[in-house]
Design a protein around this motif. Structure first.
Motif, short mmCIF file in Angstrom:
data_model
loop_
_atom_site.label_atom_id
_atom_site.label_comp_id
_atom_site.label_asym_id
_atom_site.label_seq_id
_atom_site.Cartn_x
_atom_site.Cartn_y
_atom_site.Cartn_z
N LYS A 78 0.82 -1.22 0.00
CA LYS A 78 0.00 0.00 0.00
C LYS A 78 0.85 1.26 0.00
CE LYS A 78 -4.12 -2.16 0.90
NZ LYS A 78 -4.71 -2.71 2.10
N SER A 108 -3.86 2.09 10.80
CA SER A 108 -5.22 1.93 10.29
C SER A 108 -5.33 0.82 9.25
CB SER A 108 -5.77 3.26 9.76
OG SER A 108 -4.94 3.74 8.75
N HIS A 109 -4.25 0.58 8.51
CA HIS A 109 -4.33 -0.48 7.50
C HIS A 109 -4.18 -1.87 8.09
CE1 HIS A 109 -3.84 2.68 4.42
NE2 HIS A 109 -4.48 1.82 3.67
N LEU A 130 2.80 2.55 2.31
CA LEU A 130 2.53 3.33 3.52
C LEU A 130 3.81 4.00 3.99
CD1 LEU A 130 0.32 0.75 5.46
CD2 LEU A 130 -0.37 2.43 3.75
N ASP A 173 0.52 6.21 11.49
CA ASP A 173 -0.95 6.19 11.53
C ASP A 173 -1.54 5.37 10.38
OD1 ASP A 173 -1.28 7.53 13.88
OD2 ASP A 173 -1.31 9.52 12.92
N GLU A 174 -0.91 5.48 9.22
CA GLU A 174 -1.38 4.67 8.09
C GLU A 174 -1.23 3.19 8.38
OE1 GLU A 174 -0.19 7.77 4.46
OE2 GLU A 174 1.02 6.01 4.85
#
Lengths: 111, 821
Positions: free
Chosen positions: B444, B454-455, B446, B450-451
């Motif tokens: 993804k 959340s992922h 990232l 935070d990413e």
């Protein structure tokens, strides 16, 4: 072995020292600092930190401890010992409070 | 949408809008988003939130919005019909329908029951009184927060994980808290006796009291709870009683419907119940005789259940060993697997009484089968990994009690991504392995923590593995780890500077005692670190109201002079903008000679310092200097120090503005001001920058068109050049922006942070937004600064030299009649 006796010497009134502060008194073997804690207990120590001889009387008093103003060593007022991890000891002197008056035990060499 | 939307879809009804049910839906949407028309019923009026984080909400570390897992937009986005505040009251298995409390009847093809659990209510009188609650949902937390705001004393019944987190949260909110626990030691299901006792000792030090071996007999009170009585006669007064003795599966609905129910709703390895169209997940169900209460196995259930709902037929749910971690700031407890050795098993124990640390491993053959850690828990996940994989640790068993680093021959190594197995678990709450995190980061693309959170959901629940997640992110990207740890005020408290400052304002705390009481300080007087910090924070928050406590200031600020290594002091009068005159110089010469000061030096701040003055002479020295018009230069304080200037256009052929006069005006406006750390300014008359404005906390560089304002510079320990804030046109604006910046720093920096780390922490863009872009805010900051100055611009030397302030400070006690040894 020398014999010593203790003479109780009147120093000042308890109220001459603010809670959480200290005052000093001159003495032959070096200044003595008298501390008053927030619970009104009183302690007397030679006014020098075992680390670099900082004036403990100028430190911040908290609980039964004082933080030396020079490098932040913390000295336990009950034992005179530096609080870990530091290592060292400041001589303590006998002290008592009676009727709002502070007395210091003066070691006098006898005979 | 896929083409399946043209067909009539099957309907999945979910009873229970909590973590287990919604996690299953989430997993299902990943597998086959179009398969079902989904209808969810929830008893609570909220969307799905992180129940594990309730203790953080109670402790004031998170707010309600922070713990929402699925927002209403998420339900809408996935075409999920959500009925909140409307529990299902009946299931008709034969008709394949459910009916809700409000009377809605919905048919289903598949039904998922995720009703969770309910608090165990002990059979004691008085539990229906106002002021009694459980610790299970947001409503309970609201009750507790409200009680903490209006009442003083709380009793928590239950000294398990939940009870202790409730107790700590209430303590953090300023209540006096006592915990009643039936057993002799705390958390006996997760901790052995030694760790339980350490925990009790540490919590006692934090001001929570305990009644162990305590069986509550009744809750007393008539209109509201007033206390509790124990069976052995002990009593405790209380304005709030929290019952947290445990949970049991919520099975009533399933039982009435005729599903097989034992302790929980009985499910097979595929999570189906005794009716093949009905599934159950989470705390309400019972799998092979066991019920679950921790989040990790529930996530496993969700995954397996979703697989079967999506038509798969292969995955089975297997119970795994679980690990527990207590969420009390500053107290680290970890346990996994077996707590004590049985037959043919051994225990390896390490105690470090001085650090209050304890660790135990339970060994069977060459394998670790359990661990209890107290104090330092960084090796918890490693031990847990060894337990789950049944790793043979024969080679390292003699050293492994010392931790992972000790088994790798030496000091703890820097984080090594490759040394960690792909299937090593990183996040125990959400069951996320290292391999999943790395592949998600790569797939993804990232780049932020935070990413990743959340992922992958790693560290999204209790957050205790966030450091490891950051390290994995950094190692995967090949960059340095961003250090997230927010420093605490000191060892007396688990609070951060920001939490303390916010509470001082929001809760109108106006004395140090009030702060220590409200924020659950572990010491009565604080210590040499927190006392000066609290004194400053209160002084900044309540100008004119808070009375400065000289006993909470370092010696230099208390006696308004710098202590030197021999116990004498230096005296540095203010020289406005670095200028002086004959009268001032004569006075300095006179006192130096009269009081035997051995040295006078031009300091780095463009002024003269008199060195070697005895403490008892300070008031007299100040009095004589004061007669010549000299005032304290605050060279000893976390305060405005100097404003360094060059000569400017009055004399210099390059000068573009009158830098000396501007410097004096800045100094006149700001002197006497206390700041989180020392604050230095400079004004240079041209970009040649002779006053070194670019390494000051606030520097002004005059140019033809006006004045460049520079902030956050530092010439000391860590050299840092200033960031440019903006350019302004007039001297009046320089003063306005300077006051605003100083006030922003005063209100937001941590005590003992210079402007350089403060600016780096918040970023120059943030400061521009607050000061340059927001005129109204700038003017408000300036107004607050100038208001504070009306109380701070009294010369401390004059007060002590002529007005008798702190006279006891400078006099030694009179010698007693008998000479002391």
């Amino acid at each position: 072995m020398s014999v010593t006796t203790l003479n109780w010497v009147q120093i000042c009134k308890l109220d001459d020292i603010l809670p959480l502060r200290a005052r000093v008194i001159p003495a032959a073997k070096g200044e003595i600092a008298i501390f008053r804690c927030s619970d009104d207990s009183v302690f007397a120590l030679r006014n020098r930190c075992p680390h670099k001889q900082g004036h403990l009387s100028e430190g911040i008093v908290h609980g039964h401890r004082v933080a030396c103003p020079l490098h932040g060593w913390v000295i336990d007022l009950e034992s005179g010992e530096a609080v870990a991890p530091d290592n060292g000891c400041t001589p303590r002197l006998p002290v008592k409070v009676e009727d709002g008056v502070i007395w210091l035990g003066n070691d006098v060499a006898a005979g | 949408m896929s083409s399946s939307s043209h067909f009539v879809r099957e309907r999945l009804v979910v009873v229970g809008n909590g973590m287990a049910g919604m996690r299953t839906v989430d997993e299902l949407l990943k597998l086959d988003p179009a398969r079902y028309d989904i209808v969810v019923f929830g008893a609570e009026p909220h969307v799905n939130y992180d129940r594990i984080a309730l203790s953080s909400v109670l402790a004031g570390e998170k707010n309600v919005d922070d713990i929402v897992i699925n927002s209403r937009e998420w339900y809408a986005e996935h075409n999920i019909t959500l009925h909140t505040g409307d529990p299902v009251v009946a299931i008709d298995l034969a008709a394949h329908t459910v009916t809700s409390k409000s009377g809605v009847t919905v048919g289903y093809n598949r039904l998922l029951i995720a009703t969770g659990s309910k608090p165990i209510v002990p059979p004691i009188p008085g539990l229906n009184l106002p002021g009694v609650c459980a610790f299970r949902d947001l409503k309970d937390v609201d009750t507790m927060i409200d009680a903490a705001a209006h009442y003083r004393r709380a009793v928590v019944i239950g000294g398990g994980l939940l009870g202790l987190e409730a107790a700590w949260g209430l303590k953090r909110r300023g209540m006096e808290v006592a915990v009643v626990h039936l057993m002799p030691t705390l958390m006996e299901r997760q901790l052995d006796e030694s760790a339980g006792k350490l925990l009790q000792r540490d919590l006692t030090e934090r001001g929570i009291s305990f009644f162990t071996n305590g069986q509550t007999e009744m809750v007393t009170g008539t209109d509201r709870v007033t206390g509790i009585k124990l069976a052995d006669g002990r009593e405790a007064p209380a304005d709030l009683v929290v019952v947290a003795i445990g949970i049991r599966p919520e099975t009533e609905l399933a039982r009435k419907a005729g599903l097989e129910v034992n302790r929980g709703i009985v499910v097979g390895d595929d999570l189906s119940t005794s009716d093949p169209d009905v599934y159950a997940v989470g705390e309400c169900c019972e799998h092979r005789g066991a019920v679950v209460g921790l989040v990790a196995p529930i996530w496993d259930m969700a995954k397996v259940c979703a697989h079967h709902l999506a038509g798969g037929g292969t995955l089975i749910y297997q119970a795994q060993a679980t690990a527990t971690r207590l969420k009390i700031t500053g107290i680290d407890v970890y346990s996994a697997g077996q707590l004590a050795a049985g037959e043919d098993e051994d225990e390896i124990i390490l105690r470090d009484a001085r650090r209050g640390a304890y660790r135990k491993l339970v060994m069977r053959g060459g394998q670790v089968v359990g661990t209890v850690l107290y104090g330092n828990v960084t090796d918890g996940e490693w031990y847990f990994d060894l337990i789950r994989k049944k790793t043979d640790v024969g080679d390292i068993s003699d050293r492994m009690i010392l931790g992972k680093a000790a088994t790798q021959g030496g000091v703890a190594p820097a984080f090594d991504l490759n040394a960690m197995a792909d299937d090593a678990q990183v996040c125990g709450c959400n069951g996320v392995c290292k391999g999943t995190i790395v592949s998600t980061i790569n797939a993804k693309k990232l780049t932020t923590y935070d990413e990743v959170k959340s992922h992958t959901k790693a560290s999204a629940s209790c957050g205790s593995c966030s450091t490891l997640v950051r390290e994995i992110l950094a190692a995967t990207l090949g960059v340095e780890v961003a250090k997230p740890e927010i420093p605490k005020v000191c060892k007396c408290t688990g609070c951060t500077h920001e939490e303390v400052r916010a509470a001082i304002i929001e809760r109108k705390l106006k004395t140090q005692d009030a702060v220590r009481e409200a924020m659950g300080w572990m010491t009565k007087d604080g210590c040499a670190s927190c006392r000066p910090a609290l004194n400053y924070y209160l002084l900044c928050a309540w100008p004119g109201e808070y009375i400065d406590d000289s006993r909470s200031r370092f010696v230099n600020e208390r006696v308004h002079a710098n202590i030197q290594k021999d116990g004498t002091y230096s005296v540095l009068p203010r020289m406005w903008g670095g200028t002086t005159n004959a009268v001032e110089l004569a006075a300095i010469a006179t006192v130096a000679s009269k009081y035997g000061a051995p040295e006078i030096k031009v300091t780095g701040g463009q002024r003269l310092g008199i060195y070697g003055v005895k403490k008892q002479d300070l008031p007299a020295v100040w009095a004589e200097l004061g007669e010549a018009g000299l005032v304290s230069g605050h060279a000893y304080g976390k305060a405005l120090r100097t404003v360094k200037t060059c000569v400017g256009r009055e004399w210099c052929r390059f000068g573009t503005q009158d830098s000396t006069t501007l410097g004096k005006e800045l100094e006149k406006m700001t002197w006497g001001n206390w700041t989180p750390h020392k604050f230095k300014m400079a004004v240079s008359g041209c970009p040649r920058n002779c006053a070194e404005s670019s390494i000051k906390d606030l520097g002004v560089i005059c140019v033809d068109a006006g004045f460049e304002l520079m902030v956050g510079g530092n010439g000391g320990i860590e050299l840092r050049g200033t960031d440019k804030l903006c350019t302004v046109a007039t001297e009046e604006e320089v003063l306005e922006y300077a006051a605003a910046f100083m006030q922003l720093y005063r209100e937001e920096a941590r005590y003992l942070d210079r402007t350089a780390p403060y600016v780096e922490r918040v970023g120059i863009d943030y400061i521009r937004a607050k000061i340059v872009d927001d005129t109204e805010n700038r003017k408000a900051l300036q107004a607050r600064f100038l208001y504070a100055q009306t109380f701070l611009q009294d010369d401390p030397w004059a007060e002590r030299a002529t007005q008798g302030v702190d006279a006891h400070e400078f006099a030694k006690l009179a010698s007693p009649q008998e000479a002391l040894n």
